[in-house]
Design an enzyme around this catalytic site. Structure first.
Site, mmCIF file in Angstrom:
data_model
loop_
_atom_site.group_PDB
_atom_site.id
_atom_site.type_symbol
_atom_site.label_atom_id
_atom_site.label_comp_id
_atom_site.label_asym_id
_atom_site.label_seq_id
_atom_site.Cartn_x
_atom_site.Cartn_y
_atom_site.Cartn_z
ATOM 1 N N TYR A 127 32.388 42.051 47.095
ATOM 2 C CA TYR A 127 33.535 41.235 46.696
ATOM 3 C C TYR A 127 33.745 40.113 47.704
ATOM 4 O O TYR A 127 34.615 40.164 48.575
ATOM 5 C CB TYR A 127 34.789 42.095 46.561
ATOM 6 C CG TYR A 127 34.776 43.030 45.374
ATOM 7 C CD1 TYR A 127 33.797 42.934 44.387
ATOM 8 C CD2 TYR A 127 35.741 44.015 45.223
ATOM 9 C CE1 TYR A 127 33.779 43.784 43.306
ATOM 10 C CE2 TYR A 127 35.739 44.879 44.125
ATOM 11 C CZ TYR A 127 34.749 44.756 43.166
ATOM 12 O OH TYR A 127 34.735 45.604 42.088
ATOM 13 N N SER A 161 38.862 46.309 35.109
ATOM 14 C CA SER A 161 39.321 45.252 34.203
ATOM 15 C C SER A 161 40.190 45.841 33.093
ATOM 16 O O SER A 161 39.980 45.553 31.908
ATOM 17 C CB SER A 161 38.128 44.487 33.609
ATOM 18 O OG SER A 161 38.532 43.287 33.002
ATOM 19 N N PRO A 162 41.193 46.656 33.453
ATOM 20 C CA PRO A 162 41.975 47.349 32.433
ATOM 21 C C PRO A 162 42.898 46.466 31.623
ATOM 22 O O PRO A 162 43.465 46.915 30.626
ATOM 23 C CB PRO A 162 42.787 48.360 33.254
ATOM 24 C CG PRO A 162 42.959 47.691 34.580
ATOM 25 C CD PRO A 162 41.658 46.971 34.812
ATOM 26 N N LEU A 163 43.071 45.204 32.030
ATOM 27 C CA LEU A 163 43.944 44.293 31.295
ATOM 28 C C LEU A 163 43.161 43.356 30.381
ATOM 29 O O LEU A 163 43.713 42.388 29.866
ATOM 30 C CB LEU A 163 44.811 43.492 32.267
ATOM 31 C CG LEU A 163 45.747 44.331 33.134
ATOM 32 C CD1 LEU A 163 46.509 43.454 34.116
ATOM 33 C CD2 LEU A 163 46.706 45.139 32.276
#
Length: 293
Positions: free
Chosen positions: A53, A208-210
């Site tokens: 990252y 990336s749950p949204l």
């Protein structure tokens, strides 16, 4: 904040994905630290990062160093915070992503992550993605060696199918505690993996749950409200007087087994809103509507 078990560790039901804070387009140091601090203030005790990252051309581990600085500068308690990091991926000069599952690389990467985070053993270390050039059993064998050596306390795998989960369980035993796959209102294709995790007692960490819920919806209406996959989330949010993001995370918390969403955030307001989803209890009728046809 409600809590759930990740292995034998009690963590907040909603974590924080720190990827947006340290890759290209990030918010800058001050706001990044404030975002992590806001999440901790809201009861978040699971922080997810990775050695990859960082912006293209940056140094591996920039995201881990940011997490370490955020914890060191926080004015409250941090001994109950579980830091999850990942190894096995990298960045390419053009902004893409590479994969390296060679055992020697994974051993070096985990040791470097522990130094940057200042945490030995690493609380949760996850294989970021299977490397098609390396037998998956060999990559998992490196993770087993790290567990045996005390470099890593708990292990997880990411971006895997059911066969890979079962192989990881066979090689790592009960020290495998989690699976991190993509899951969101937009991406609902991981049902088999989610059910298997529930059967095996593994925590499931949606990344990336949204997805499918526009980030800008916190501030107003969005074109995505017309998307049939997300319209129900906006409707429930309006009825509840909250954000569709909070509704999406609350919906994920109703999935089978131990689900621990790790939404990303680049603003303190977003981190607080996501954390509050742990306390949003949806009705059976709302869950049915959000599940869709």
């Amino acid at each position: 904040m409600r809590y759930r078990l990740l292995g034998d560790v009690r963590v907040g039901a909603v974590g924080l994905g720190t990827m947006p804070l340290s890759i290209e387009g990030g918010p800058g140091e001050a706001r990044a630290l404030a975002t992590v601090h806001a999440a901790l203030d809201a009861g978040v005790t699971l922080l997810d990062t990775a050695d990859s990252y960082h912006p293209p051309g940056g140094a591996p581990g920039e995201g881990e160093l940011l997490v370490a600085r955020a914890l060191a500068s926080y004015g409250g308690r941090t001994d109950d915070v579980l830091v999850a990091t990942k190894g096995g991926r990298g960045r390419t000069p053009d902004g893409g992503w590479s994969v390296d599952g060679r055992p020697a690389h994974l051993r070096r990467a985990a040791e470097a992550s522990a130094r940057r985070l200042g945490r030995t053993p690493l609380g949760l270390y996850q294989l970021h993605r299977p490397d098609p050039a390396v037998p998956y059993a060999e990559s998992l064998g490196a993770l087993r060696e790290l567990l045996d050596a005390g470099t890593v306390r708990l292990a997880g795998v990411s971006n895997v199918d059911t066969a890979q989960i079962l192989l990881a369980r066979e090689i790592l035993g009960d020290r495998l505690v989690s699976v991190q796959n993509r899951c969101s209102p937009e991406v609902r294709t991981g049902g088999a993996e989610l059910r298997l995790c529930a059967e095996l007692g593994l925590a499931y960490l949606p990344w990336s749950p949204l997805g499918g819920i526009s980030r800008s919806s916190l501030d107003g209406t969005s074109a995505r409200e017309e998307d049939p996959r997300s319209a129900a989330f906006h409707r429930v949010a309006r009825e509840r007087g909250t954000s569709p993001q909070r509704v999406a995370l609350a919906w994920l918390l109703t999935r089978p087994g131990t689900v621990l969403p790790i939404p990303g955030a680049s603003r303190p307001e977003s981190a607080r809103d996501s954390a509050a989803a742990a306390d949003l209890l949806l009705t059976r009728e709302e869950v049915t509507a959000l599940d869709g046809p």
